[in-house]
Design a protein around this motif. Sequence first.
Motif, PDB file in Angstrom:
ATOM      1  N   GLU A 126     -13.882  11.517   3.650  1.00 49.94           N
ATOM      2  CA  GLU A 126     -12.872  12.254   4.410  1.00 49.94           C
ATOM      3  C   GLU A 126     -11.771  11.359   4.980  1.00 49.94           C
ATOM      4  O   GLU A 126     -10.763  11.849   5.475  1.00 49.94           O
ATOM      5  N   LEU A 127     -11.999  10.050   4.956  1.00 45.43           N
ATOM      6  CA  LEU A 127     -10.989   9.135   5.502  1.00 45.43           C
ATOM      7  C   LEU A 127      -9.740   9.184   4.640  1.00 45.43           C
ATOM      8  O   LEU A 127      -9.820   9.066   3.421  1.00 45.43           O
ATOM      9  N   THR A 128      -8.587   9.360   5.276  1.00 43.40           N
ATOM     10  CA  THR A 128      -7.362   9.503   4.479  1.00 43.40           C
ATOM     11  C   THR A 128      -6.828   8.145   4.047  1.00 43.40           C
ATOM     12  O   THR A 128      -7.191   7.109   4.614  1.00 43.40           O
ATOM     13  N   TYR A 129      -5.950   8.195   3.059  1.00 42.59           N
ATOM     14  CA  TYR A 129      -5.304   6.979   2.561  1.00 42.59           C
ATOM     15  C   TYR A 129      -4.513   6.320   3.704  1.00 42.59           C
ATOM     16  O   TYR A 129      -4.503   5.100   3.830  1.00 42.59           O
ATOM     17  N   ASN A 130      -3.907   7.159   4.558  1.00 45.67           N
ATOM     18  CA  ASN A 130      -3.166   6.672   5.717  1.00 45.67           C
ATOM     19  C   ASN A 130      -4.065   5.835   6.637  1.00 45.67           C
ATOM     20  O   ASN A 130      -3.675   4.754   7.084  1.00 45.67           O
ATOM     21  N   TRP A 181       0.840  -1.215   0.000  1.00 47.42           N
ATOM     22  CA  TRP A 181       0.000   0.000   0.000  1.00 47.42           C
ATOM     23  C   TRP A 181       0.866   1.252   0.000  1.00 47.42           C
ATOM     24  O   TRP A 181       0.499   2.268  -0.572  1.00 47.42           O
ATOM     25  N   HIS A 182       2.052   1.161   0.655  1.00 47.68           N
ATOM     26  CA  HIS A 182       2.968   2.302   0.676  1.00 47.68           C
ATOM     27  C   HIS A 182       3.633   2.474  -0.692  1.00 47.68           C
ATOM     28  O   HIS A 182       3.828   3.596  -1.155  1.00 47.68           O
ATOM     29  N   VAL A 232      -7.312   9.119  -3.761  1.00 41.19           N
ATOM     30  CA  VAL A 232      -6.125   8.344  -4.164  1.00 41.19           C
ATOM     31  C   VAL A 232      -6.534   7.194  -5.091  1.00 41.19           C
ATOM     32  O   VAL A 232      -5.905   6.962  -6.123  1.00 41.19           O
ATOM     33  N   TYR A 237      -6.766   4.296   5.766  1.00 41.67           N
ATOM     34  CA  TYR A 237      -7.120   3.079   5.032  1.00 41.67           C
ATOM     35  C   TYR A 237      -6.005   2.038   5.162  1.00 41.67           C
ATOM     36  O   TYR A 237      -6.264   0.871   5.472  1.00 41.67           O
ATOM     37  N   VAL A 238      -4.744   2.483   4.951  1.00 40.29           N
ATOM     38  CA  VAL A 238      -3.603   1.562   5.015  1.00 40.29           C
ATOM     39  C   VAL A 238      -3.484   0.984   6.431  1.00 40.29           C
ATOM     40  O   VAL A 238      -3.259  -0.216   6.605  1.00 40.29           O
ATOM     41  N   ILE A 243       0.360  12.400  -0.260  1.00 43.00           N
ATOM     42  CA  ILE A 243      -0.572  11.368  -0.733  1.00 43.00           C
ATOM     43  C   ILE A 243      -1.151  10.577   0.441  1.00 43.00           C
ATOM     44  O   ILE A 243      -2.346  10.298   0.467  1.00 43.00           O
ATOM     45  N   MET A 244      -0.324  10.274   1.427  1.00 41.22           N
ATOM     46  CA  MET A 244      -0.808   9.506   2.586  1.00 41.22           C
ATOM     47  C   MET A 244      -1.918  10.262   3.324  1.00 41.22           C
ATOM     48  O   MET A 244      -2.802   9.641   3.912  1.00 41.22           O
ATOM     49  N   ASP A 245      -1.861  11.595   3.290  1.00 40.65           N
ATOM     50  CA  ASP A 245      -2.871  12.403   3.992  1.00 40.65           C
ATOM     51  C   ASP A 245      -4.055  12.799   3.113  1.00 40.65           C
ATOM     52  O   ASP A 245      -4.977  13.462   3.585  1.00 40.65           O
ATOM     53  N   LYS A 246      -4.028  12.381   1.849  1.00 44.06           N
ATOM     54  CA  LYS A 246      -5.156  12.685   0.957  1.00 44.06           C
ATOM     55  C   LYS A 246      -6.311  11.722   1.247  1.00 44.06           C
ATOM     56  O   LYS A 246      -6.061  10.604   1.711  1.00 44.06           O
ATOM     57  N   PRO A 247      -7.567  12.123   0.948  1.00 45.43           N
ATOM     58  CA  PRO A 247      -8.677  11.180   1.141  1.00 45.43           C
ATOM     59  C   PRO A 247      -8.465   9.910   0.305  1.00 45.43           C
ATOM     60  O   PRO A 247      -8.030   9.995  -0.850  1.00 45.43           O
ATOM     61  N   ALA A 248      -8.750   8.758   0.915  1.00 41.21           N
ATOM     62  CA  ALA A 248      -8.522   7.470   0.238  1.00 41.21           C
ATOM     63  C   ALA A 248      -9.270   7.399  -1.092  1.00 41.21           C
ATOM     64  O   ALA A 248      -8.735   6.884  -2.085  1.00 41.21           O
TER      65      ALA A 248
END
Lengths: 68, 193
Positions: free
Chosen positions: B98-102, A23-24, A49, B104-105, A41-46
């Motif tokens: 609003e949930l971030t990719y972080n 995922w990273h 992404v 999710y991971v 990108i990690m802090d963007k909405p899933a």
Amino acid sequence: MEDHTYQAEIGRQRRKINEAYSWHFLAKRVADWTNETFFVIMDKPAVEVFAIVLLMQAEINLNKTKSQ
Amino acid sequence: MQNVENLLKLLPGSWDELKLKDYLKLFKVKVKETDDIDNQFVDMDNLLGTLSALTGVPENELEQFPLESVNRLATKILFIHQLPVDKKPKTRLKKIEELTYNDYVFFVSHAKDVWSVMPAIIKSFLKDDLTEEQINNFSMQEVHAIFFTLNKRLRKLTRSMLRHSRLALAKNIMRQAWKTILTKLKLAVRGER
């Protein structure tokens, strides 16, 4: 019986790394594609992404059809 | 030795009274499988394990209590056999978008053992910045309400995305059909000429 060859060991390690960090890795590829940093990108909405990932996949498919 | 009345005060009487941090203690209880022969003994062992985890009193101390007292304690935690009620949470939740990719991971990488990181997972779903200690003090009714609402929102989002995809697909099919018709018409016109 478990395969203990060098190649098999490398394969196992690769799978482990992929399992933990895939995922990273994806976030890094999205960052490269969008000219952003990994942390942005990690802090963007899933959802956002994954929308970019869809676009990236579409571009890869388009390039494939072009090269055929 | 502890008094039964004191233990009754320590035990939760509903999902509203059972805190997340106490619920997590129940995962450490070694639940034994029941069989036909030792059914009642195994049930009693499991019950004592549960009571011990919730009150902090060692199992061997609980074994000294008269059966009637243990029964009173067991009756108080009977609510565990029923699921909490589905209702809205008191805390404000983030929208799914609003949930971030972080987040999710983090969730995906702990999917095999969510309960060990439950407070951190809940924290990522909340709009307000609460501490892990505050989340640990959430009632299990609240935890259930949070996941019930998230599940509902996710289903709603999936439905709307599906509807959107179906519409886009139908439009594409129509466009393709029109293109075919137009090409055929053009060919027919050229043929006549």
